[in-house]
Design an enzyme around this catalytic site. Sequence first.
Site, PDB file in Angstrom:
ATOM      1  N   LEU A  68       0.833  -1.208   0.000  1.00  0.00           N
ATOM      2  CA  LEU A  68       0.000   0.000   0.000  1.00  0.00           C
ATOM      3  C   LEU A  68       0.864   1.252   0.000  1.00  0.00           C
ATOM      4  O   LEU A  68       0.386   2.347   0.233  1.00  0.00           O
ATOM      5  CB  LEU A  68      -0.934  -0.002   1.212  1.00  0.00           C
ATOM      6  CG  LEU A  68      -1.896  -1.187   1.236  1.00  0.00           C
ATOM      7  CD1 LEU A  68      -2.630  -1.267   2.558  1.00  0.00           C
ATOM      8  CD2 LEU A  68      -2.892  -1.086   0.092  1.00  0.00           C
ATOM      9  N   SER A  69       2.136   1.037  -0.226  1.00  0.00           N
ATOM     10  CA  SER A  69       3.108   2.102  -0.238  1.00  0.00           C
ATOM     11  C   SER A  69       3.236   2.838   1.083  1.00  0.00           C
ATOM     12  O   SER A  69       3.091   4.054   1.175  1.00  0.00           O
ATOM     13  CB  SER A  69       2.846   3.104  -1.354  1.00  0.00           C
ATOM     14  OG  SER A  69       4.036   3.819  -1.503  1.00  0.00           O
ATOM     15  N   SER A  70       3.523   2.067   2.105  1.00  0.00           N
ATOM     16  CA  SER A  70       3.772   2.676   3.400  1.00  0.00           C
ATOM     17  C   SER A  70       5.081   3.457   3.376  1.00  0.00           C
ATOM     18  O   SER A  70       5.248   4.417   4.124  1.00  0.00           O
ATOM     19  CB  SER A  70       3.812   1.611   4.492  1.00  0.00           C
ATOM     20  OG  SER A  70       4.664   0.581   4.106  1.00  0.00           O
TER      21      SER A  70
ATOM     22  N   ASP B 103       3.231   6.363  -6.243  1.00  0.00           N
ATOM     23  CA  ASP B 103       2.807   6.293  -4.837  1.00  0.00           C
ATOM     24  C   ASP B 103       2.606   7.687  -4.251  1.00  0.00           C
ATOM     25  O   ASP B 103       1.563   8.005  -3.674  1.00  0.00           O
ATOM     26  CB  ASP B 103       3.862   5.558  -3.993  1.00  0.00           C
ATOM     27  CG  ASP B 103       4.190   4.192  -4.560  1.00  0.00           C
ATOM     28  OD1 ASP B 103       3.344   3.651  -5.292  1.00  0.00           O
ATOM     29  OD2 ASP B 103       5.292   3.684  -4.287  1.00  0.00           O
TER      30      ASP B 103
HETATM   31  C1  GLA Z   1       6.076   0.550  -6.212  1.00  0.00           C
HETATM   32  C2  GLA Z   1       6.812   1.794  -6.706  1.00  0.00           C
HETATM   33  C3  GLA Z   1       5.942   2.588  -7.675  1.00  0.00           C
HETATM   34  C4  GLA Z   1       5.407   1.701  -8.797  1.00  0.00           C
HETATM   35  C5  GLA Z   1       4.778   0.441  -8.221  1.00  0.00           C
HETATM   36  C6  GLA Z   1       4.410  -0.556  -9.272  1.00  0.00           C
HETATM   37  O1  GLA Z   1       4.980   0.891  -5.439  1.00  0.00           O
HETATM   38  O2  GLA Z   1       7.184   2.581  -5.612  1.00  0.00           O
HETATM   39  O3  GLA Z   1       6.652   3.692  -8.184  1.00  0.00           O
HETATM   40  O4  GLA Z   1       6.415   1.424  -9.708  1.00  0.00           O
HETATM   41  O5  GLA Z   1       5.643  -0.227  -7.315  1.00  0.00           O
HETATM   42  O6  GLA Z   1       3.416  -0.050 -10.086  1.00  0.00           O
END
Ligand code: GLA
Length: 391
Positions: A121-123, A168
């Site tokens: 979830l992009s923490s 993200d």
């Molecule tokens: C990670 C990276 C993003 C993107 C996604 C895949 O979250 O930080 O920049 O590349 O993977 O879509």
Amino acid sequence: MKNCEKRFHKIYHRDAAALAFCPYRICPIGAHSDHNMGKVTGQAIDKGIHIAYSPKENGVIELCSLQFDKRAQWHVAQVPERRQGDWADYLRGATLELGRRYPLTRGLSGVIEGSLPIGGLSSSAAVTLSFFSALCAVNGLKPAAPELIKMAVAVENNYVGVSSGKLDQSCEIYSRKNQLLYLDTLDDSYEVIPTHPSMPSYDIMIFFSGVERTLAGSAFNMRVDEARSAAYALKAFAGLPYGKFGETNLREVPREVYEQYKNRLPETWRRRAEHWYTEFARVEAGAEAWRRGDLMEFGRLSFESGRSSIENWETGSPELKTLYDIMTHTDGIYGGRFSGAGFKGCCMALTDPAFRESITEKVTEAYLREFPDLKGKFSVHICQSADGVSL
Ligand code: GLA
């Protein structure tokens, strides 16, 4: 009171002066596109990272996390130039980035809390942005959104060493509740597409595999290089000027050139490019589906995006692939995929709220039949879309 505020009180015997927050993000369509200047869709969700903090006049930064063991400490004017290999690297890198552009005099003491298990979830972007928000507040700074995004991406690329794009950070800043972020990473133009009145309501369900992994930087970076190599080779086949390798990206190569020369590419590079071009088309079709309230079609495209990530981008741990398969066979799920890079964490799905219980039951039962050892670690969360962070 948040747990991070309670912990702050326990450590410092006083209340924290402020609470910073940044939401997590989902990316239903547009995975592995940003680093090659593609288009993405995304939403921020109503869960994220909180930091309870108070300023420190002497410039020291002192942080601990409810999710990690070690407390970390540095001075705003003396940040280690190289990564130290722990959770606080994102924040050391953020201090360096901000300090290069603005005079920093004050530090802070703080406690960090993530509201969901880590992965997908992009923490990492959320912790970086919430920290930026705290450090900017104590130093009286207000960088604009594009600058914040740039600094946060630079932290990942230059300090942590992951060749990620700006998906993200952009989602976590530009998203608006009930809308879909549609961003072109080539020129940063974006739209937040409102939800059409005829669109059925939906939940964002998060299925945590039970395996928390850190972003597998080396595998992630290798895929990005493979896609770049495809772009470089295609340009050479077509007699196009190919410039510097590190700056090459598939956006510079028209799809017709790809179609004409794809069979001359090594198979792995061809697959990476195949993912990128088809994902580009899916994002455009997905944005139009959202615009007309066609959640069925949007969901179908998200499932397709997931399949292409497995077959062409070749990511996905066994746990995530199993979850993806179960999701495609579960009633009430419009669509979904593994959330994020696919090396860790969770799958996201857009689901019909009337099916909440049956989806939870079916996915849990089918998943734990395959991975009984993950009982107690696997978890299901129901979320809604949310506004991005603002300073
Ligand atoms: C990670 C990276 C993003 C993107 C996604 C895949 O979250 O930080 O920049 O590349 O993977 O879509």
